[in-house]
Write an enzyme that holds these catalytic residues in place. Sequence first.
Site, PDB file in Angstrom:
ATOM      1  N   ASP A  42      41.171  52.666  38.810  1.00  0.00           N
ATOM      2  CA  ASP A  42      42.414  52.039  38.328  1.00  0.00           C
ATOM      3  C   ASP A  42      43.143  53.057  37.454  1.00  0.00           C
ATOM      4  O   ASP A  42      42.559  53.604  36.518  1.00  0.00           O
ATOM      5  CB  ASP A  42      42.079  50.768  37.517  1.00  0.00           C
ATOM      6  CG  ASP A  42      43.322  49.974  37.137  1.00  0.00           C
ATOM      7  OD1 ASP A  42      43.464  48.831  37.602  1.00  0.00           O
ATOM      8  OD2 ASP A  42      44.147  50.505  36.354  1.00  0.00           O
ATOM      9  N   ASP A  59      48.038  50.361  41.741  1.00  0.00           N
ATOM     10  CA  ASP A  59      47.356  51.433  41.000  1.00  0.00           C
ATOM     11  C   ASP A  59      45.831  51.369  41.081  1.00  0.00           C
ATOM     12  O   ASP A  59      45.148  52.012  40.283  1.00  0.00           O
ATOM     13  CB  ASP A  59      47.822  51.474  39.531  1.00  0.00           C
ATOM     14  CG  ASP A  59      47.111  50.481  38.641  1.00  0.00           C
ATOM     15  OD1 ASP A  59      46.691  49.420  39.132  1.00  0.00           O
ATOM     16  OD2 ASP A  59      46.973  50.769  37.434  1.00  0.00           O
ATOM     17  N   GLU A  60      45.305  50.610  42.031  1.00  0.00           N
ATOM     18  CA  GLU A  60      43.844  50.585  42.117  1.00  0.00           C
ATOM     19  C   GLU A  60      43.323  50.491  43.536  1.00  0.00           C
ATOM     20  O   GLU A  60      44.012  49.999  44.428  1.00  0.00           O
ATOM     21  CB  GLU A  60      43.266  49.460  41.260  1.00  0.00           C
ATOM     22  CG  GLU A  60      43.700  48.079  41.650  1.00  0.00           C
ATOM     23  CD  GLU A  60      43.407  47.103  40.508  1.00  0.00           C
ATOM     24  OE1 GLU A  60      42.314  46.533  40.490  1.00  0.00           O
ATOM     25  OE2 GLU A  60      44.300  46.947  39.647  1.00  0.00           O
TER      26      GLU A  60
HETATM   27  P1  TTP Z   1      47.369  47.380  35.454  1.00  0.00           P
HETATM   28  O1  TTP Z   1      46.433  48.300  36.144  1.00  0.00           O
HETATM   29  O2  TTP Z   1      46.919  45.990  35.208  1.00  0.00           O
HETATM   30  O3  TTP Z   1      47.789  47.961  34.039  1.00  0.00           O
HETATM   31  P2  TTP Z   1      48.161  49.446  33.613  1.00  0.00           P
HETATM   32  O4  TTP Z   1      47.824  50.430  34.694  1.00  0.00           O
HETATM   33  O5  TTP Z   1      49.561  49.485  33.138  1.00  0.00           O
HETATM   34  O6  TTP Z   1      47.224  49.681  32.345  1.00  0.00           O
HETATM   35  P3  TTP Z   1      45.637  49.912  32.303  1.00  0.00           P
HETATM   36  O7  TTP Z   1      45.147  49.889  33.725  1.00  0.00           O
HETATM   37  O8  TTP Z   1      45.456  51.245  31.631  1.00  0.00           O
HETATM   38  O9  TTP Z   1      45.104  48.801  31.495  1.00  0.00           O
HETATM   39  O10 TTP Z   1      48.722  47.270  36.267  1.00  0.00           O
HETATM   40  C1  TTP Z   1      49.253  48.333  37.039  1.00  0.00           C
HETATM   41  C2  TTP Z   1      50.773  48.332  36.969  1.00  0.00           C
HETATM   42  O11 TTP Z   1      51.286  47.097  37.441  1.00  0.00           O
HETATM   43  C3  TTP Z   1      51.314  48.496  35.578  1.00  0.00           C
HETATM   44  O12 TTP Z   1      51.413  49.848  35.185  1.00  0.00           O
HETATM   45  C4  TTP Z   1      52.659  47.829  35.670  1.00  0.00           C
HETATM   46  C5  TTP Z   1      52.477  46.743  36.712  1.00  0.00           C
HETATM   47  N1  TTP Z   1      52.326  45.432  36.049  1.00  0.00           N
HETATM   48  C6  TTP Z   1      53.468  44.667  35.827  1.00  0.00           C
HETATM   49  O13 TTP Z   1      54.579  45.080  36.180  1.00  0.00           O
HETATM   50  N2  TTP Z   1      53.338  43.463  35.170  1.00  0.00           N
HETATM   51  C7  TTP Z   1      52.132  42.993  34.740  1.00  0.00           C
HETATM   52  O14 TTP Z   1      52.053  41.901  34.143  1.00  0.00           O
HETATM   53  C8  TTP Z   1      50.941  43.789  34.974  1.00  0.00           C
HETATM   54  C9  TTP Z   1      49.600  43.329  34.493  1.00  0.00           C
HETATM   55  C10 TTP Z   1      51.117  44.999  35.629  1.00  0.00           C
HETATM   56 MG    MG Z   2      45.998  50.375  35.659  1.00  0.00          MG
HETATM   57 MG    MG Z   3      45.501  47.877  38.068  1.00  0.00          MG
END
Ligand code: TTP
Ligand code: MG
Ligand code: MG
Length: 359
Positions: free
Chosen positions: A8, A108-109
């Site tokens: 991720d 992103d994962e």
């Molecule tokens: P995540 O992987 O949940 O979060 P992140 O990558 O920003 O942070 P981390 O993994 O370090 O905790 O989500 C991936 C992307 O999805 C995030 O960068 C932006 C988008 N997203 C939204 O637009 N709204 C949301 O509520 C969430 C959770 C994510």
């Molecule tokens: Mg992330």
């Molecule tokens: Mg994610």
Amino acid sequence: MAIILHMDLDYFFAQVEELDHPEYKGKPVVVCIYSNRGGGSGAVGTSNYPARKYGVKSGLPLALARSLLKGVDAVFVPARPERYGEVSVQVMETLAQCGDAIEQASVDEAFLDITARCANDYYNAEMVAREAKFAILKSHGLSCSIGVGPNKLIAKIASDYKKPDGLTVVKPEGVLGFIGPMDAGKIPGIGGKTMEALSKLGIGTVAQLRNCETGALAEAFGRKMAAWLKLAANGAGDEYVGGVHERRQISSIETLKENTRDFGTIMEVARRLCREVVGRATEEGLLYGAAGIIMIDARLNMKTKMHTLRQPSGGSAELEKAVERLAAELLEGAGEDIRRVGVKIEKFSDAKMQKRLFD
Ligand code: TTP
Ligand code: MG
Ligand code: MG
């Protein structure tokens, strides 16, 4: 038993903004998703870790985020979905090289089956995970967190365990000890509503869920859901990583001895990579219908160029010819020396099927 990796990206949208705007580094960065109401209303898409220190996180109303960061030298930027999508594709291509099957789970994962790659050994698995982190950082300038475990559930929980820039490996014998003390809400699929119902039964942690009476669970959630909760609390999960049978691309990338723009030097490496990827396709009985070149310059910008063949091919001469032309085209517009060069084939068809058709 399988060994599964889950990757991720850290604070993904905000990290891409930092990458594209180095001047943001160190400041709180908030990526804004504006609603169509206008007047700057909307929600936080994500924020970088300095912003999270102020309590600014995904989903927060922008007005609240602004007040939390009042008087702070913070950056608010509008989200650029196309750009994040483009980076996502590139990162997934790099990650795909580290394992045998990839299943993208969100922008992103992704899950990666690394069972064969690490010869079913957890020490090797940790090396594969380190290599993947390094490749993503070097090729795309992005940090990520990785979890490794015997199934997708454990790998996913593990990737979230240490963030940012985390690496957590959970061996099968360590699974129960790893998840036991966690809040049951850490299990993907157990959300706020389920947690509420669980806490009415006196259940807070995964260990408590594991040890609770199945009858009480079935009464509250129904038999099917109760069975799933029990399995999850025991660390059981799916091992299948989708995409095994429908390979989308085969590629290979190599770092040049020195950064260069010299066509001959680059083609020398590219030709070797052509033979390598065609060898892998042949092993799998595949013909390729499209060929491409990948170049990563000294500033880690990745450029790819693809060419669709008139007819699927199984040899490397065809690929070398296409790559040579594409390389010349890419180099012509290159503003920087090239650091890494790669070759890619796509649009596969089954060699045996083709043979039958042409015979
Ligand atoms: P995540 O992987 O949940 O979060 P992140 O990558 O920003 O942070 P981390 O993994 O370090 O905790 O989500 C991936 C992307 O999805 C995030 O960068 C932006 C988008 N997203 C939204 O637009 N709204 C949301 O509520 C969430 C959770 C994510
Ligand atoms: Mg992330
Ligand atoms: Mg994610």
